[in-house]
Design a protein around this motif. Structure first.
Motif, short mmCIF file in Angstrom:
data_model
loop_
_atom_site.label_atom_id
_atom_site.label_comp_id
_atom_site.label_asym_id
_atom_site.label_seq_id
_atom_site.Cartn_x
_atom_site.Cartn_y
_atom_site.Cartn_z
N ILE A 127 42.18 3.00 52.78
CA ILE A 127 41.65 3.16 51.44
C ILE A 127 40.74 4.13 51.34
O ILE A 127 40.09 4.91 50.47
N GLY A 150 41.29 4.12 44.53
CA GLY A 150 42.12 3.65 45.57
C GLY A 150 41.50 1.76 46.51
O GLY A 150 40.77 2.00 46.29
N LEU A 151 42.07 1.02 46.56
CA LEU A 151 42.14 -0.50 46.15
C LEU A 151 42.61 -0.99 46.93
O LEU A 151 44.08 -1.08 47.21
N ARG A 152 42.84 -2.14 48.08
CA ARG A 152 43.18 -3.03 48.68
C ARG A 152 43.04 -4.46 47.90
O ARG A 152 41.88 -5.34 48.45
N ASN A 163 39.40 -5.48 48.94
CA ASN A 163 40.06 -4.67 50.97
C ASN A 163 39.09 -6.13 51.63
O ASN A 163 38.93 -6.49 52.59
N VAL A 177 48.20 -2.89 48.40
CA VAL A 177 47.64 -1.58 47.79
C VAL A 177 47.77 -0.35 46.45
O VAL A 177 49.05 -0.51 45.63
N SER A 179 47.12 2.40 44.26
CA SER A 179 45.26 3.56 42.67
C SER A 179 45.39 3.58 41.64
O SER A 179 46.20 3.26 40.54
#
Length: 738
Positions: A127, A150-152, A163, A177, A179
């Motif tokens: 990330i 971007g992240l989880r 995250n 994940v 974007s």
């Protein structure tokens, strides 16, 4: 000049630093989250490449073992080698996020490199690499329509988590994940444990909310240190160049005019196959070339018109989908091409299948192996073992072309990983099915989502092999037709000419009860949440249809393994007995392996797994291990070999390497003067365990098994005791050769 920017994000500080490292790159920054730190750089060449008609973008994700305080385990090679599969997958993830936002007219070499400098074991560097790449391109002078965030997203205990750490991801039923560019989704990648469509959509909305803070931070960086963007197309500098451009525009208008009159050819009923559509494109190119030739255009100008044909046909197909919901092969927008599934094609594999969807055809084969054949993971962040893996092959003949045969490329690794991720949640626990499982998918023909075809074929092959997967998994690729004014239609089962500008490739796999994997990339500037929601629901409908066809071929895993598959016998022993099975220097375990041909794997917790193609050999090895580790109990009867004789008794091997002593008084119902009067070395005698002392020494009796042997022995006339005393060492029973 060094600058530092930060924001609170998910309870931690997200920090971006510029001007400190890699100053000669067109754009560079350091992104930090916790103690995970990534350097991101981007460079674009000053001059365009000649003779190409695509954007030459390369994205690299560089793992460094020093980031995790590791040295490579290889004895001879200590430098990092080729990228790991995990690094390749991360590089692809970043590429798919960035690529749609570059101007597709760029022909300059573009290279984005993200280098992991530090990992803290909690926060994943992928990330940070994605955010860093977005920031580096944003602040560079390279034309781009970002930034992106971007992240989880995970879910632990029913709560969405931004995250999640590695520990939290172990408890999560979703690893997603995402974007975003603005509020639009531009890339998605997920593994899940049967998450339903509604929850998956809510996870995307949760990610959208938290992406805004990252985009705001990158915009703050751009406002402070961003460079002026280069122009993509320079204005003409001479009358000749201007004339050349005007002529090219006229050629394209003439081409469009001719193609508008040939719509019946584009949508003829005979275009059900890729070959037929390829022939149709060829006919149109010939007509355009002839038409322009009659208008006295030069060969160079005619080439412009001919090259334009393919894109124009794609655009016409998209318009037809939007206006009439009609597709080039006659299907409706929710229709799947013809499906077929069969199993058991290849006789000597442990399981095999053939899955076809239209012209996409995939053969999958399963191989079962011993637990020791599992894959060892020893990367920057990943360590451990992997006992199920899926490999994907895409030979050039699958698309009717020739090509050089190398090892798997980034695409092959990515597609194999996607199919593997889709099926992983349905794989049995290792304790219940301890085999190492390898699936290989051979793409024999490709026209639309061979990765989802591989998911279906792999599921069928696993069931054919008798692998007790929990539920079958199917996958489908969803496309998009979009036009001016925001019009759009989601299309089921994407193929060749439908994968056009303004489209998407949204792959969704799962069971009847939920989603197990997602992968999405797009040729748009991002998808609205309305499109995402519609796609998830429409894909479920298609997935259920495919599962119906698959389960008609094989409804559940076979009860019996292939006759050619190895058998595994699992048993548990006292961990303290492991050394008895291994023996000094591995002598005992090697003897068992040599004499039975079986493979033996022993875990630290005492789990023993014996693998053998021959059931008889496997059982022999298992019985050997049981006898080595068996806990002898008082009252048990054995038939053993006399291995030593002393004045006061005989030692009998009742189990491999485990002796007990028969005192001279326990040899017979009558008084015995000499041990050798009753038994000699090598004799087989039946004995009973009558006592085990505190040191584990075993006392045996032959007398107790003879008629009248259980009666008390009469006292000697001289008042003595025939039993005598047992030496304390080294003659006691128990294990030998420790």
């Amino acid at each position: 000049m060094q600058e530092r920017f930060e924001t609170d994000w998910g309870g931690k500080k997200l920090t971006i630093e510029t001007g400190k490292l890699a100053a000669q790159a067109d754009g560079s920054c350091i992104v930090r989250y916790g103690d995970t730190m990534v350097l991101a750089t981007v460079v674009m060449s000053r001059n365009p490449r000649e003779g190409i008609d695509f954007l030459p973008l390369a994205v690299e994700y560089e793992e460094r073992l020093y980031a995790a305080g590791k040295i490579k385990s290889s004895r001879f090679i200590k430098r990092e080698g080729r990228p790991s599969d995990e690094a390749i997958l991360t590089g692809r993830l970043i590429d798919r996020s960035l690529r749609p936002l570059f101007d597709d007219r760029i022909r300059n070499e573009l290279q984005v490199i993200t280098t992991v400098l530090s990992v803290d074991g909690e926060n994943d560097s992928d990330i940070m690499a994605l955010i860093g790449a977005s920031c580096a391109v944003t602040i560079s002078d390279i034309p781009w329509k970002g930034p992106i965030a971007g992240l989880r997203v995970g879910r632990v205990g029913g709560e969405w988590v931004l995250n999640p750490t590695y520990a939290a991801r172990e408890k999560s039923d979703l690893d997603l994940v995402l974007s975003f560019v603005g509020d639009k989704l531009i890339m998605a990648e997920a593994g899940a444990s049967e998450v339903n469509e509604k929850d998956m959509y809510e996870a995307v909305l949760f990610g959208q909310k938290h992406a805004r803070k990252v985009i705001t931070l990158i915009e703050e960086v751009r406002a402070k240190v961003g460079k002026t963007k280069r122009a993509v197309v320079e204005a003409p500098t001479s009358p000749d160049e201007l004339k050349d451009r005007e002529e090219s525009e006229l050629v394209i208008k003439e081409t469009e005019s001719l193609l508008a009159k040939k719509m019946d050819l584009i949508f003829a009923d005979t275009h059900a196959t890729k070959a037929a559509r390829r022939e149709m494109i060829g006919q149109l190119k010939a007509l355009v070339d002839e038409h322009l030739k009659n208008l006295n255009y030069s060969k160079e100008k005619r080439k412009i018109g001919v090259t334009y044909v393919y894109g124009a046909v794609e655009a016409a197909i998209s318009r037809m989908i939007l206006e009439e919901e009609k597709r080039v092969d006659g299907r409706g927008i929710r229709d799947i091409r013809a499906l077929s599934a069969e199993v058991g094609l290849v006789p000597r594999t442990h399981g095999s299948s053939l899955f076809s969807r239209g012209e996409t055809q995939v053969l999958s084969a399963v191989t079962l192996g011993a637990p020791s054949l599992e894959q060892t993971l020893d990367g920057m962040e990943l360590s451990g073992k992997k006992h199920y893996f899926h490999h994907y092959n895409f030979p050039p003949y699958s698309v009717g072309e020739t090509g050089r045969m190398f090892g798997p490329g980034r695409r092959e690794i990515g597609h194999g990983a996607l199919a593997e991720r889709a099926i992983q949640p349905m794989m049995p626990l290792r304790e219940a099915f301890p085999y190492t499982i390898r699936v290989v998918s051979e793409v024999l023909s490709s026209n639309g989502s061979s990765s989802m075809g591989s998911t279906c074929a792999a599921t069928l092959a696993l069931m054919d092999a008798g692998v007790p997967i929990k539920k079958p998994v199917a996958g489908i690729a969803m496309g998009l037709a979009s036009g001016e004014g925001g019009a759009w239609k989601v299309i089921t089962d994407l193929q060749d000419l439908e994968d056009a500008d303004g489209g998407m490739d949204f792959k969704i796999a799962g069971t009847r009860d939920g989603i197990t994997a997602v992968q999405m990339d797009t040729k748009t500037a991002g998808l609205s949440m309305e499109i995402v929601q519609a796609t998830l629901e429409q894909a479920r409908e298609a997935r259920l249809q495919i599962l119906d066809v698959m389960t008609a071929a094989i409804a559940e895993p076979r009860k019996e393994l292939s006759q050619y598959a190895p058998r595994i016998i699992s048993l548990r022993i006292n961990p303290e007995k492991i050394r008895d099975v291994i023996g000094p220097g591995g002598k005992m375990i090697n003897e068992i392996i040599d004499k039975t041909g079986a493979t033996i794997d022993i875990e630290d917790d005492g789990l023993v797994m014996i693998t053998s193609v021959s059931a008889e050999a496997g059982e022999r090895a298992a019985e050997w291990v049981r006898s080595l580790t068996r806990e002898v109990k008082v009252g048990e009867i054995f038939e053993g070999k006399v291995v030593r004789i002393l004045d006061f008794g005989a030692f009998v091997e009742i189990l491999p390497k485990q002796d007990g002593m028969v005192h001279i008084s326990e040899l017979d119902t009558q008084r015995v003067a000499r041990v050798s009067d009753v038994v000699n070395i090598g004799d087989m005698v039946k004995v009973k365990v009558i006592a085990i002392d505190d040191l584990g020494r075993i006392n045996l009796s032959r007398r107790a098994l003879l008629p009248g042997g259980d009666a008390p022995r009469p006292p000697r006339e001289d008042g003595g005791d025939d039993r005598g005393s047992r030496p304390r060492r080294p003659f006691g029973g128990g294990h030998r050769d420790r």
